[in-house]
Design a protein around this motif. Sequence first.
Motif, PDB file in Angstrom:
ATOM      1  N   VAL A 224       0.827  -1.217   0.000  1.00 36.29           N
ATOM      2  CA  VAL A 224       0.000   0.000   0.000  1.00 36.29           C
ATOM      3  C   VAL A 224       0.860   1.266   0.000  1.00 36.29           C
ATOM      4  O   VAL A 224       0.602   2.187  -0.794  1.00 36.29           O
ATOM      5  CB  VAL A 224      -0.997  -0.012   1.180  1.00 36.29           C
ATOM      6  CG1 VAL A 224      -1.678   1.346   1.328  1.00 36.29           C
ATOM      7  CG2 VAL A 224      -2.052  -1.098   0.972  1.00 36.29           C
ATOM      8  N   PRO A 225       1.893   1.366   0.838  1.00 33.98           N
ATOM      9  CA  PRO A 225       2.753   2.560   0.756  1.00 33.98           C
ATOM     10  C   PRO A 225       3.418   2.738  -0.605  1.00 33.98           C
ATOM     11  O   PRO A 225       3.558   3.874  -1.088  1.00 33.98           O
ATOM     12  CB  PRO A 225       3.795   2.317   1.860  1.00 33.98           C
ATOM     13  CG  PRO A 225       3.109   1.432   2.846  1.00 33.98           C
ATOM     14  CD  PRO A 225       2.249   0.538   2.006  1.00 33.98           C
ATOM     15  N   GLN A 226       3.841   1.645  -1.233  1.00 27.22           N
ATOM     16  CA  GLN A 226       4.446   1.749  -2.561  1.00 27.22           C
ATOM     17  C   GLN A 226       3.446   2.295  -3.570  1.00 27.22           C
ATOM     18  O   GLN A 226       3.776   3.173  -4.390  1.00 27.22           O
ATOM     19  CB  GLN A 226       4.964   0.379  -3.017  1.00 27.22           C
ATOM     20  CG  GLN A 226       6.214  -0.098  -2.304  1.00 27.22           C
ATOM     21  CD  GLN A 226       7.479   0.589  -2.791  1.00 27.22           C
ATOM     22  OE1 GLN A 226       7.497   1.208  -3.851  1.00 27.22           O
ATOM     23  NE2 GLN A 226       8.554   0.478  -2.018  1.00 27.22           N
ATOM     24  N   LEU A 227       2.231   1.805  -3.530  1.00 27.39           N
ATOM     25  CA  LEU A 227       1.189   2.290  -4.439  1.00 27.39           C
ATOM     26  C   LEU A 227       0.874   3.761  -4.169  1.00 27.39           C
ATOM     27  O   LEU A 227       0.668   4.550  -5.096  1.00 27.39           O
ATOM     28  CB  LEU A 227      -0.077   1.446  -4.282  1.00 27.39           C
ATOM     29  CG  LEU A 227       0.031  -0.036  -4.659  1.00 27.39           C
ATOM     30  CD1 LEU A 227      -1.219  -0.788  -4.226  1.00 27.39           C
ATOM     31  CD2 LEU A 227       0.261  -0.209  -6.153  1.00 27.39           C
ATOM     32  N   ALA A 228       0.854   4.121  -2.892  1.00 26.75           N
ATOM     33  CA  ALA A 228       0.561   5.504  -2.531  1.00 26.75           C
ATOM     34  C   ALA A 228       1.681   6.441  -2.973  1.00 26.75           C
ATOM     35  O   ALA A 228       1.422   7.527  -3.514  1.00 26.75           O
ATOM     36  CB  ALA A 228       0.353   5.609  -1.021  1.00 26.75           C
ATOM     37  N   ASN A 229       2.930   6.032  -2.750  1.00 23.57           N
ATOM     38  CA  ASN A 229       4.063   6.874  -3.133  1.00 23.57           C
ATOM     39  C   ASN A 229       4.088   7.136  -4.631  1.00 23.57           C
ATOM     40  O   ASN A 229       4.567   8.192  -5.083  1.00 23.57           O
ATOM     41  CB  ASN A 229       5.376   6.220  -2.705  1.00 23.57           C
ATOM     42  CG  ASN A 229       5.555   6.228  -1.194  1.00 23.57           C
ATOM     43  OD1 ASN A 229       4.915   7.001  -0.487  1.00 23.57           O
ATOM     44  ND2 ASN A 229       6.405   5.341  -0.693  1.00 23.57           N
ATOM     45  N   ALA A 230       3.570   6.183  -5.404  1.00 24.39           N
ATOM     46  CA  ALA A 230       3.518   6.347  -6.857  1.00 24.39           C
ATOM     47  C   ALA A 230       2.312   7.169  -7.305  1.00 24.39           C
ATOM     48  O   ALA A 230       2.159   7.442  -8.503  1.00 24.39           O
ATOM     49  CB  ALA A 230       3.492   4.979  -7.532  1.00 24.39           C
ATOM     50  N   GLY A 231       1.450   7.540  -6.372  1.00 21.28           N
ATOM     51  CA  GLY A 231       0.288   8.366  -6.692  1.00 21.28           C
ATOM     52  C   GLY A 231      -0.901   7.609  -7.234  1.00 21.28           C
ATOM     53  O   GLY A 231      -1.905   8.221  -7.633  1.00 21.28           O
ATOM     54  N   LEU A 232      -0.845   6.281  -7.220  1.00 17.33           N
ATOM     55  CA  LEU A 232      -1.915   5.504  -7.863  1.00 17.33           C
ATOM     56  C   LEU A 232      -3.228   5.546  -7.078  1.00 17.33           C
ATOM     57  O   LEU A 232      -4.296   5.380  -7.668  1.00 17.33           O
ATOM     58  CB  LEU A 232      -1.471   4.052  -8.061  1.00 17.33           C
ATOM     59  CG  LEU A 232      -0.814   3.751  -9.424  1.00 17.33           C
ATOM     60  CD1 LEU A 232       0.448   4.576  -9.616  1.00 17.33           C
ATOM     61  CD2 LEU A 232      -0.488   2.265  -9.551  1.00 17.33           C
TER      62      LEU A 232
END
Length: 374
Positions: A39-47
Amino acid sequence: MSSEASLRGLAARAPALAAWLDAHAETLDTDATLSGDVVPQLANAGLLRIGVPVALGGAGGSIVDAIDSVAEVAEHSFAAAFVLWGQRTFIEYLLQSPNRGLRERLLPALLCGELAGATGLSNAMKYLSAIEPLQIRATDVAGAPGTWRVNGGLPWITNLRKQGFVAAAAVDHEAGGPPSIFAIAHNAPGVTRSDDLDLIGLRGTHTAALQMADTPLSDDDRITDNAPAWLVRVRPAFLGLQCGMSLGLAQRSLAGTNDSGPGARAAVADEVAALSEQLDTLSARLKAGVAQGDFVETPAHLFELRIALAALVHDAATLEVQTGGGRGYLRGLSGVARRQREAAFVPIVTPSLVQLKNQLAAQRAQQLKTGTAS
């Protein structure tokens, strides 16, 4: 769209995320080591902000853009796409909820990846199609209008992130009236999360069971007080985002046929071209139907698309196996075996193909009965 162009989609939009997913796709499928990072990876990418109004902290765009983002992630990791589907679908629930206070309270933490969102409405979607009863009941608290004690559970929910989650669940009222849908927080009294389910794949998705025992809820936690009417409106987004996983997996398997030798590519070239054309057609129909609201009144057309996409995923994954040969059976040399496991999951994710086919058959029988009667 060519396979090569599609695979460049996420790399262009979020190169760091694409690289991370490619490096860890096998791990995300086979164990839970990195499940807390998804979830943090997806959030950091703005998705997580795609298709969310700018005024609410999003990046703008539409639900179709969000479907594209799920498809792009699925080309790299189906497990990560499954998590994205859960998170983005829960966000969509808040966007379509009349409860402004709940939206303002939860949305910022969901968009930045601090809080995980779990749809939890598989049971509700089956209830909507008269497949099974609701599994959670609410009892009014005497002398306190707008408050309830909730009991029951759900056996399978994805994205129950151990660092913090909120799950949507449909609840029958003991006092009668339409069922409600509540947002249930991980730290609410009486909420118990099981250990992760022992899945054969997708093990990095924080998939577990959830149980409620006299959990106190109030109007502040209620997404809607009329679940059947609200579910009809939100179902196209729920299924549309879910179909994004199939779009991406089929695209990646078709692209994988290009990794083989010239002889193998030539042998399946016609089949790959036909499936690619079919994929483009189904993708266009899905996005147009969701964007224009057609599937609210004609859900059968969406069910048919979901079934067709599952068949296409199977055919595309089979072609990748055929062209890959023995190389695909060796650990670490390709993602062919993983994509076979991912493809095997597509028919059973709720609503499963069996459930959808039964629903369509019942509708056809009812139409024939009505036609005969008239």
